[in-house]
Enzyme design. Structure first.
Site, PDB file in Angstrom:
ATOM      1  N   ARG A   1       0.852  -1.192   0.000  1.00 26.00           N
ATOM      2  CA  ARG A   1       0.000   0.000   0.000  1.00 26.00           C
ATOM      3  C   ARG A   1       0.887   1.241   0.000  1.00 26.00           C
ATOM      4  O   ARG A   1       1.918   1.274   0.672  1.00 26.00           O
ATOM      5  CB  ARG A   1      -0.896   0.035   1.246  1.00 26.00           C
ATOM      6  CG  ARG A   1      -2.106  -0.864   1.167  1.00 26.00           C
ATOM      7  CD  ARG A   1      -3.160  -0.361   0.166  1.00 26.00           C
ATOM      8  NE  ARG A   1      -4.314  -1.238   0.093  1.00 26.00           N
ATOM      9  CZ  ARG A   1      -4.469  -2.227  -0.782  1.00 26.00           C
ATOM     10  NH1 ARG A   1      -3.539  -2.477  -1.690  1.00 26.00           N
ATOM     11  NH2 ARG A   1      -5.563  -2.978  -0.783  1.00 26.00           N
TER      12      ARG A   1
ATOM     13  N   GLU B   1      -3.660   7.764  -4.528  1.00 27.15           N
ATOM     14  CA  GLU B   1      -4.018   7.253  -5.864  1.00 27.15           C
ATOM     15  C   GLU B   1      -5.339   7.851  -6.348  1.00 27.15           C
ATOM     16  O   GLU B   1      -6.235   8.040  -5.537  1.00 27.15           O
ATOM     17  CB  GLU B   1      -4.130   5.725  -5.808  1.00 27.15           C
ATOM     18  CG  GLU B   1      -2.800   5.070  -5.479  1.00 27.15           C
ATOM     19  CD  GLU B   1      -2.917   3.556  -5.306  1.00 27.15           C
ATOM     20  OE1 GLU B   1      -3.992   2.991  -5.600  1.00 27.15           O
ATOM     21  OE2 GLU B   1      -1.926   2.948  -4.864  1.00 27.15           O
TER      22      GLU B   1
ATOM     23  N   HIS C   1      -1.302   0.660 -10.023  1.00 26.21           N
ATOM     24  CA  HIS C   1      -1.950  -0.296  -9.113  1.00 26.21           C
ATOM     25  C   HIS C   1      -2.584  -1.457  -9.901  1.00 26.21           C
ATOM     26  O   HIS C   1      -3.818  -1.635  -9.872  1.00 26.21           O
ATOM     27  CB  HIS C   1      -3.011   0.419  -8.260  1.00 26.21           C
ATOM     28  CG  HIS C   1      -3.351  -0.347  -7.009  1.00 26.21           C
ATOM     29  ND1 HIS C   1      -3.722   0.249  -5.830  1.00 26.21           N
ATOM     30  CD2 HIS C   1      -3.387  -1.682  -6.748  1.00 26.21           C
ATOM     31  CE1 HIS C   1      -3.968  -0.668  -4.918  1.00 26.21           C
ATOM     32  NE2 HIS C   1      -3.764  -1.864  -5.448  1.00 26.21           N
TER      33      HIS C   1
HETATM   34  P1  NDP Z   1      -1.299 -11.417   4.690  1.00 35.56           P
HETATM   35  O1  NDP Z   1      -2.144 -10.980   5.828  1.00 35.56           O
HETATM   36  O2  NDP Z   1      -1.255 -12.865   4.326  1.00 35.56           O
HETATM   37  O3  NDP Z   1       0.204 -10.945   4.918  1.00 35.56           O
HETATM   38  C1  NDP Z   1       0.557  -9.737   5.510  1.00 35.56           C
HETATM   39  C2  NDP Z   1       1.906  -9.927   6.177  1.00 35.56           C
HETATM   40  O4  NDP Z   1       2.322  -8.676   6.713  1.00 35.56           O
HETATM   41  C3  NDP Z   1       1.867 -10.926   7.324  1.00 35.56           C
HETATM   42  O5  NDP Z   1       2.962 -11.788   7.197  1.00 35.56           O
HETATM   43  C4  NDP Z   1       1.988 -10.069   8.584  1.00 35.56           C
HETATM   44  O6  NDP Z   1       2.728 -10.791   9.578  1.00 35.56           O
HETATM   45  C5  NDP Z   1       2.753  -8.848   8.070  1.00 35.56           C
HETATM   46  N1  NDP Z   1       2.390  -7.639   8.806  1.00 35.56           N
HETATM   47  C6  NDP Z   1       1.142  -7.153   9.031  1.00 35.56           C
HETATM   48  N2  NDP Z   1       1.208  -6.037   9.770  1.00 35.56           N
HETATM   49  C7  NDP Z   1       2.519  -5.820  10.016  1.00 35.56           C
HETATM   50  C8  NDP Z   1       3.218  -4.821  10.746  1.00 35.56           C
HETATM   51  N3  NDP Z   1       2.577  -3.830  11.375  1.00 35.56           N
HETATM   52  N4  NDP Z   1       4.567  -4.898  10.803  1.00 35.56           N
HETATM   53  C9  NDP Z   1       5.226  -5.912  10.179  1.00 35.56           C
HETATM   54  N5  NDP Z   1       4.613  -6.883   9.474  1.00 35.56           N
HETATM   55  C10 NDP Z   1       3.275  -6.836   9.399  1.00 35.56           C
HETATM   56  O7  NDP Z   1      -1.783 -10.556   3.444  1.00 35.56           O
HETATM   57  P2  NDP Z   1      -1.531 -10.831   1.890  1.00 35.56           P
HETATM   58  O8  NDP Z   1      -0.145 -11.341   1.710  1.00 35.56           O
HETATM   59  O9  NDP Z   1      -2.647 -11.614   1.334  1.00 35.56           O
HETATM   60  O10 NDP Z   1      -1.647  -9.329   1.327  1.00 35.56           O
HETATM   61  C11 NDP Z   1      -0.728  -8.341   1.761  1.00 35.56           C
HETATM   62  C12 NDP Z   1      -1.094  -6.965   1.269  1.00 35.56           C
HETATM   63  O11 NDP Z   1      -0.796  -6.829  -0.106  1.00 35.56           O
HETATM   64  C13 NDP Z   1      -2.589  -6.596   1.345  1.00 35.56           C
HETATM   65  O12 NDP Z   1      -2.976  -6.201   2.653  1.00 35.56           O
HETATM   66  C14 NDP Z   1      -2.700  -5.476   0.350  1.00 35.56           C
HETATM   67  O13 NDP Z   1      -2.512  -4.231   0.989  1.00 35.56           O
HETATM   68  C15 NDP Z   1      -1.537  -5.732  -0.615  1.00 35.56           C
HETATM   69  N6  NDP Z   1      -2.029  -6.059  -1.954  1.00 35.56           N
HETATM   70  C16 NDP Z   1      -1.726  -5.235  -3.012  1.00 35.56           C
HETATM   71  C17 NDP Z   1      -2.167  -5.525  -4.280  1.00 35.56           C
HETATM   72  C18 NDP Z   1      -1.860  -4.639  -5.428  1.00 35.56           C
HETATM   73  O14 NDP Z   1      -2.633  -4.622  -6.386  1.00 35.56           O
HETATM   74  N7  NDP Z   1      -0.757  -3.901  -5.420  1.00 35.56           N
HETATM   75  C19 NDP Z   1      -3.004  -6.706  -4.552  1.00 35.56           C
HETATM   76  C20 NDP Z   1      -3.228  -7.523  -3.381  1.00 35.56           C
HETATM   77  C21 NDP Z   1      -2.762  -7.194  -2.145  1.00 35.56           C
HETATM   78  P3  NDP Z   1       2.464 -10.538  11.152  1.00 35.56           P
HETATM   79  O15 NDP Z   1       0.985 -10.680  11.346  1.00 35.56           O
HETATM   80  O16 NDP Z   1       3.299 -11.579  11.854  1.00 35.56           O
HETATM   81  O17 NDP Z   1       2.956  -9.161  11.412  1.00 35.56           O
END
Ligand code: NDP
Length: 322
Positions: A232, A261, A279
């Site tokens: 994001r 965006e 995006h």
């Molecule tokens: P997941 O929830 O599977 O993965 C997110 C990861 O981020 C987890 O491993 C989590 O680990 C870590 N995380 C979350 N918060 C924090 C934090 N504050 N500090 C450090 N690590 C953190 O989500 P997805 O992999 O399915 O998707 C990830 C993101 O990708 C979405 O939320 C979206 O914003 C983005 N996205 C973008 C797209 C695009 O078109 N560009 C398309 C699809 C998704 P932990 O909980 O241990 O911290």
């Protein structure tokens, strides 16, 4: 026959819009000129929201819909939805995980290679006839690099699995280490940036990650460093990134997401060596159709009394009593 009224918050892909229109009475938010007047008249008929990616679903809107039961998001990220307000009102929120992970990971690899090897710049060079005058300048390389993934979740793992084939070292930072991956955990984002020379952001947006990638992290990434963001835009302090690129504190960036965006700062566009995408990481017909199906299937399952298929962690199902 009793119909179910659904509010669609923005443009939907044709397959999802057709499926919604077939099953439900649709109210299309962009067509509603006076939302408060509409909410006063029709608000208590709305039982579900089909939430278009990126369009805000505010607490105010949720509160204006007293019979709301479910908000079905299109996309895995749901930082556009006021989940706290939904929780407060006992509304379930769903999203579309997994069905887009491979597509987003494929695009991430493409963006990384495009940024390091300057593929769009080379294409522009050829089209401008410059090849007739001189060869394209030599570029940086992926060879020998250490890649740090910020957010090793569903998408992060899909990226890491692809990167493993490139013979690069892979590190990651999450809030908690994972026990099910062969990649090395780093306890802070700054340490990850220090140890890596490519930083890939695949973490969610929202208040917890807001501007997590700041001037300090970018300086730690170093002068040969490359930032790739497919998570994001809010996760990166964009003015700090622009300064780091202009000053040569990092080498380059490949960005699919931005803070405001679809507005992208002119200063960023003026930097020739960065690669900027509108995006599009999940934006293939195949994957958007799959996301649309899962969004609609969540609504169908809910209104058939079978619960949501893919609720977000904040609204788990079955519900746990507080
Ligand atoms: P997941 O929830 O599977 O993965 C997110 C990861 O981020 C987890 O491993 C989590 O680990 C870590 N995380 C979350 N918060 C924090 C934090 N504050 N500090 C450090 N690590 C953190 O989500 P997805 O992999 O399915 O998707 C990830 C993101 O990708 C979405 O939320 C979206 O914003 C983005 N996205 C973008 C797209 C695009 O078109 N560009 C398309 C699809 C998704 P932990 O909980 O241990 O911290």
């Amino acid at each position: 026959m009793m119909t179910i009224d659904i509010l669609l918050t923005g443009a939907a892909i044709p397959s999802a819009r057709d499926a919604l229109a077939e099953a439900y009475t649709l109210h299309h938010l962009p067509d509603i000129v006076d939302v408060p007047a509409w909410a006063a008249r029709d608000g208590n008929r709305i039982r579900g929201i089909a939430a278009t990616n990126g369009v805000p679903v505010s607490g105010k809107l949720i509160e204006a819909l007293p019979k709301l039961e479910i908000i079905a998001g299109f996309g895995v990220g749901y930082d556009n939805i006021d989940v706290a307000a939904a929780v407060n009102q006992g509304v379930v929120v769903t999203h579309t995980p997994d069905v887009l992970s491979d597509e987003v990971a494929d695009l991430t690899i493409g963006l990384l290679l495009a940024t390091i090897r300057q593929i769009p710049q080379a294409d522009r060079f050829l089209r401008a006839g410059e090849w007739l005058e001189k060869p394209f300048p030599l570029t940086a390389t992926l060879r020998g690099r250490t890649i740090g993934i910020f957010g090793l979740g569903r998408i992060g793992v899909a990226i890491a699995e692809r990167l493993a084939a490139f013979g690069v070292t892979i590190l990651y930072h999450n809030r908690r280490p994972r026990t099910d991956v062969p990649f090395q955990y780093v306890g802070t984002l700054k340490d990850l940036a220090t140890q890596a020379d490519v930083l890939i952001i695949a973490a969610p947006g929202g208040s917890e990650t807001h501007h997590a990638v700041n001037a300090e992290v970018l300086t730690a990434l170093g002068r040969d460093g490359i930032l790739i963001n497919i998570g994001r835009g809010s996760t990166v302090d964009e003015p700090a990134l622009i300064r780091a690129l202009e000053n040569g504190d990092i080498l380059s960036a490949g960005l699919d997401v931005f803070e405001d965006e679809p507005h992208v700062p002119e200063a960023l566009k003026a930097i020739e060596r960065v690669v900027l995408l509108p995006h599009v990481a999940s934006a293939s017909v195949h994957t958007r159709d799959a996301m649309g199906r899962l969004m609609v299937d969540n609504l169908r399952s809910w209104f058939a009394g079978k619960g949501p298929l893919t609720p977000v962690p904040e609204t788990p199902w079955p519900q746990v009593d507080a």
